[in-house]
Design a protein around this motif. Structure first.
Motif, PDB file in Angstrom:
ATOM      1  N   UNK A 253      54.058 -46.613 -11.126  1.00  8.47           N
ATOM      2  CA  UNK A 253      55.399 -46.038 -11.173  1.00  8.47           C
ATOM      3  C   UNK A 253      56.456 -47.123 -10.992  1.00  8.47           C
ATOM      4  N   UNK A 254      57.566 -46.986 -11.687  1.00  6.15           N
ATOM      5  CA  UNK A 254      58.651 -47.972 -11.630  1.00  6.15           C
ATOM      6  C   UNK A 254      59.256 -48.031 -10.227  1.00  6.15           C
ATOM      7  N   UNK A 255      59.123 -49.163  -9.553  1.00  2.00           N
ATOM      8  CA  UNK A 255      59.618 -49.285  -8.181  1.00  2.00           C
ATOM      9  C   UNK A 255      61.148 -49.302  -8.140  1.00  2.00           C
ATOM     10  N   UNK A 256      61.793 -49.643  -9.264  1.00  2.00           N
ATOM     11  CA  UNK A 256      63.247 -49.680  -9.272  1.00  2.00           C
ATOM     12  C   UNK A 256      63.862 -48.285  -9.256  1.00  2.00           C
ATOM     13  N   UNK A 257      63.061 -47.263  -9.560  1.00  2.00           N
ATOM     14  CA  UNK A 257      63.541 -45.888  -9.370  1.00  2.00           C
ATOM     15  C   UNK A 257      63.893 -45.666  -7.905  1.00  2.00           C
ATOM     16  N   UNK A 258      63.093 -46.220  -7.001  1.00  2.00           N
ATOM     17  CA  UNK A 258      63.365 -46.099  -5.570  1.00  2.00           C
ATOM     18  C   UNK A 258      64.606 -46.898  -5.168  1.00  2.00           C
ATOM     19  N   UNK A 259      64.782 -48.057  -5.802  1.00  2.00           N
ATOM     20  CA  UNK A 259      65.862 -48.959  -5.406  1.00  2.00           C
ATOM     21  C   UNK A 259      67.212 -48.477  -5.914  1.00  2.00           C
ATOM     22  N   UNK A 260      67.280 -48.009  -7.178  1.00  2.00           N
ATOM     23  CA  UNK A 260      68.587 -47.820  -7.797  1.00  2.00           C
ATOM     24  C   UNK A 260      68.700 -46.620  -8.730  1.00  2.00           C
ATOM     25  N   UNK A 261      67.736 -46.417  -9.629  1.00  3.57           N
ATOM     26  CA  UNK A 261      67.950 -45.473 -10.719  1.00  3.57           C
ATOM     27  C   UNK A 261      68.096 -44.025 -10.253  1.00  3.57           C
ATOM     28  N   UNK A 262      67.178 -43.566  -9.434  1.00  2.06           N
ATOM     29  CA  UNK A 262      67.172 -42.157  -9.058  1.00  2.06           C
ATOM     30  C   UNK A 262      68.320 -41.841  -8.100  1.00  2.06           C
ATOM     31  N   UNK A 263      68.762 -40.584  -8.133  1.00  4.00           N
ATOM     32  CA  UNK A 263      69.804 -40.165  -7.205  1.00  4.00           C
ATOM     33  C   UNK A 263      69.242 -40.116  -5.785  1.00  4.00           C
ATOM     34  N   UNK A 264      70.048 -40.448  -4.770  1.00  6.11           N
ATOM     35  CA  UNK A 264      69.522 -40.498  -3.405  1.00  6.11           C
ATOM     36  C   UNK A 264      69.080 -39.153  -2.856  1.00  6.11           C
ATOM     37  N   UNK A 265      69.518 -38.040  -3.500  1.00  8.81           N
ATOM     38  CA  UNK A 265      69.090 -36.719  -3.040  1.00  8.81           C
ATOM     39  C   UNK A 265      67.849 -36.224  -3.772  1.00  8.81           C
ATOM     40  N   UNK A 266      67.195 -37.087  -4.539  1.00 10.03           N
ATOM     41  CA  UNK A 266      65.942 -36.722  -5.202  1.00 10.03           C
ATOM     42  C   UNK A 266      64.746 -37.088  -4.317  1.00 10.03           C
ATOM     43  N   UNK A 267      63.595 -36.523  -4.686  1.00  7.69           N
ATOM     44  CA  UNK A 267      62.324 -36.800  -4.023  1.00  7.69           C
ATOM     45  C   UNK A 267      61.418 -37.507  -5.024  1.00  7.69           C
ATOM     46  N   UNK A 268      60.861 -38.641  -4.626  1.00  8.87           N
ATOM     47  CA  UNK A 268      59.920 -39.372  -5.473  1.00  8.87           C
ATOM     48  C   UNK A 268      58.626 -39.592  -4.698  1.00  8.87           C
ATOM     49  N   UNK A 269      57.521 -39.170  -5.265  1.00 14.79           N
ATOM     50  CA  UNK A 269      56.237 -39.382  -4.604  1.00 14.79           C
ATOM     51  C   UNK A 269      56.195 -38.783  -3.212  1.00 14.79           C
ATOM     52  N   UNK A 270      56.876 -37.666  -3.036  1.00 14.95           N
ATOM     53  CA  UNK A 270      56.903 -37.007  -1.735  1.00 14.95           C
ATOM     54  C   UNK A 270      57.839 -37.651  -0.737  1.00 14.95           C
ATOM     55  N   UNK A 271      58.606 -38.661  -1.153  1.00 13.39           N
ATOM     56  CA  UNK A 271      59.513 -39.369  -0.263  1.00 13.39           C
ATOM     57  C   UNK A 271      60.957 -39.161  -0.691  1.00 13.39           C
ATOM     58  N   UNK A 272      61.836 -39.004   0.282  1.00 16.41           N
ATOM     59  CA  UNK A 272      63.266 -38.952   0.018  1.00 16.41           C
ATOM     60  C   UNK A 272      63.739 -40.306  -0.488  1.00 16.41           C
ATOM     61  N   UNK A 273      64.430 -40.314  -1.621  1.00 17.86           N
ATOM     62  CA  UNK A 273      64.971 -41.563  -2.151  1.00 17.86           C
ATOM     63  C   UNK A 273      65.967 -42.163  -1.162  1.00 17.86           C
ATOM     64  N   UNK A 274      66.795 -41.322  -0.566  1.00 16.21           N
ATOM     65  CA  UNK A 274      67.755 -41.817   0.427  1.00 16.21           C
ATOM     66  C   UNK A 274      67.026 -42.511   1.580  1.00 16.21           C
ATOM     67  N   UNK A 275      65.993 -41.861   2.112  1.00  8.31           N
ATOM     68  CA  UNK A 275      65.294 -42.426   3.262  1.00  8.31           C
ATOM     69  C   UNK A 275      64.609 -43.743   2.889  1.00  8.31           C
TER      70      UNK A 275
END
Length: 488
Positions: free
Chosen positions: A258-280
């Motif tokens: 999975x693209x690690x930059x989704x966690x860093x920048x692309x996804x909105x901070x209120x989304x969940x990726x891989x069961x983790x809060x992007x904001x957190x």
């Protein structure tokens, strides 16, 4: 009709996601749900958008427009032309195709009429062997209508000998290399599929009793009141019909990247990726950054808005007060006319302004998500110093971006990436700051949940933009002369 003017210079120094995809079935006026979902995914593409819908009385209908969702797909006169309980949509920022000169024919979703009936597809990602496929298809008689790599999928589906559209899609995608998360539709089916490595995101949501949604991110499910069910797994295809979800595995199994930059920048901070809060996750990146790169200072300031969660984490871990030292003008649009050289030179100031009373006389830590060309970073540093800052220290919430992405992200050529031609100390001198530190790749992996950092023999993410290790060989780019890291 031509595309919107180029993004403002402030945004030109950021990496851009190619697009976002969204689809809904089993609801009245599905296109209206899709328009809302596209609005929530607007950060993934602001250049253009399109919607396709279907109902038995009117068949397939489509609308494609340049510009923001809010400016096009909120008009009743347009949405009334998109009836039906099944619909998909796409927001676009061009990477493959006519970049900077997009034609309406390049705007997705794309539609094809097959012997088994019509189908529309919306694609997030990038096909790394698209040019080779395109040449082959043209030699065999295909006539392309766009410059998009995604159109190859429609032509491959047309040449499949399978009878049903989902089977044709499986045939087509087995020929495709690179990254793809796809939302597609037939007259009765909503289809979602991810590439075997799962580079780009795709999630499944439920709307009431009988409705279903597919989306690039969970934040778009929230806006329509859908319940997040699960992520579509890497290499999985789901086919939704009559309220039922069927799962298929059309590809050979592969270890996900999975693209690690989704966690860093692309996804909105209120989304969940891989069961983790992007904001957190972004806050934790700031925590790791404070541990790896401490510095004596008076305040920690984010470069808004993408640097905010990491700045909060840095402040919490370091004990240095968090402060809004830079204020973003939320009303600065893409279509601002810059008529003179003097106005153009204002650049970043049109979007960002320094809180002078707060900055004056302070040693300032600026936290940003990335440094690409470095042009914006230099301008921000100058603004901070002009406001009377005593020192300026940059802390970057991603490792140095020294390699281009070929999987659906708009990145400059490698020689235009600052980190590709300079060391960290040289970049510090070039930017003219008192210190510059990036989070390490190990630190980034720890922030996303890998306690031991990055396993060099089995990385869990696609981190090619940092490491130069491409999980799928970019065949088209190599043909053009791009040199892989191993060939340097």
């Amino acid at each position: 009709m031509r595309a919107l003017p180029p993004a403002h210079p402030f945004d030109d120094d950021k990496l851009k996601e190619e697009c976002g995809v969204f689809g809904v079935t089993g609801v009245t006026d599905a296109a209206n749900f899709v328009a809302l979902g596209m609005h929530a995914l607007q950060h993934r593409g602001q250049e253009a958008g399109g919607i396709v819908s279907h109902d038995p009385a009117h068949g397939f209908n489509s609308a494609r427009r340049f510009g923001y969702v809010r400016d096009n797909f909120t008009k009743a006169s347009l949405m009334e032309t998109l009836p039906g309980s099944l619909s998909i949509g796409h927001v676009r920022y061009s990477t493959a195709g006519s970049k900077g000169n997009t034609q309406i024919r390049d705007v997705q979703p794309f539609f094809g009429e097959f012997s088994a009936g019509g189908a529309a597809i919306a694609h997030n990602g990038n096909i790394t062997n698209a040019e080779a496929l395109r040449r082959e298809l043209i030699e065999r008689g295909s006539i392309f209508q766009s410059s998009s790599d995604s159109e190859c999928i429609i032509h491959l589906m047309a040449r499949s000998l399978q009878r049903q559209v989902p089977e044709r899609m499986k045939d087509a995608l087995r020929r495709v290399e690179g990254a793809f998360s796809i939302v597609a539709m037939t007259r009765t089916k909503l289809i979602g599929v991810r590439d075997p490595l799962g580079v780009r995101p795709l999630v499944l949501g439920r709307i009431g009793e009988d409705g279903w949604a597919l989306s690039s991110e969970t934040c778009a499910l929230d806006i329509i009141g859908a319940e997040f069910v699960r992520e579509i797994e890497p290499g999985e295809m789901v086919v939704i019909e009559n309220g039922e979800v069927a799962s298929h595995r059309p590809f050979q199994p592969a270890r996900p990247r999975f693209c690690i930059f989704e966690h860093v920048y692309f996804s909105r901070p209120d989304s969940i990726l891989g069961g983790r809060s992007v904001y957190e996750t972004r806050r934790q990146i700031g925590v790791e950054l404070a541990r790896e790169a401490p510095v004596d200072a008076d305040i920690v300031c984010p470069v808004p808005d993408s640097g905010t969660p990491a700045a909060i984490g840095y402040s919490q871990e370091s004990g240095i007060p968090y402060a809004m030292g830079i204020i973003r003008n939320q009303y600065m649009g893409r279509t601002f006319i810059e008529p003179t050289e003097q106005i153009r030179n204002m650049g970043v100031r049109l979007k960002l302004n320094v809180n002078r009373a707060l900055i004056r006389g302070k040693r300032v830590i600026l936290v940003d998500d990335s440094v690409v060309r470095g042009t914006t970073s230099r301008k921000i540093k100058e603004m901070i110093l002009d406001a009377g800052a005593k020192e300026v220290h940059f802390r970057i919430a991603s490792p140095p971006t020294s390699w281009p992405c070929f999987y659906g992200v708009d990145t400059p050529q490698r020689e235009k990436l600052l980190a590709a031609t300079m060391t960290e100390d040289e970049m510090c001198s070039h930017l003219g700051v008192d210190s510059l530190r990036f989070i390490t790749l190990d630190g980034l992996y720890r922030a996303v949940g890998e306690a031991n950092g990055r396993d060099p023999h089995a990385p869990q993410y696609c981190d090619a933009c940092f490491s130069g290790e491409y999980p799928v060989e970019p065949a088209d780019q190599i043909e053009k002369g791009f040199a892989l890291k191993a060939a340097e």
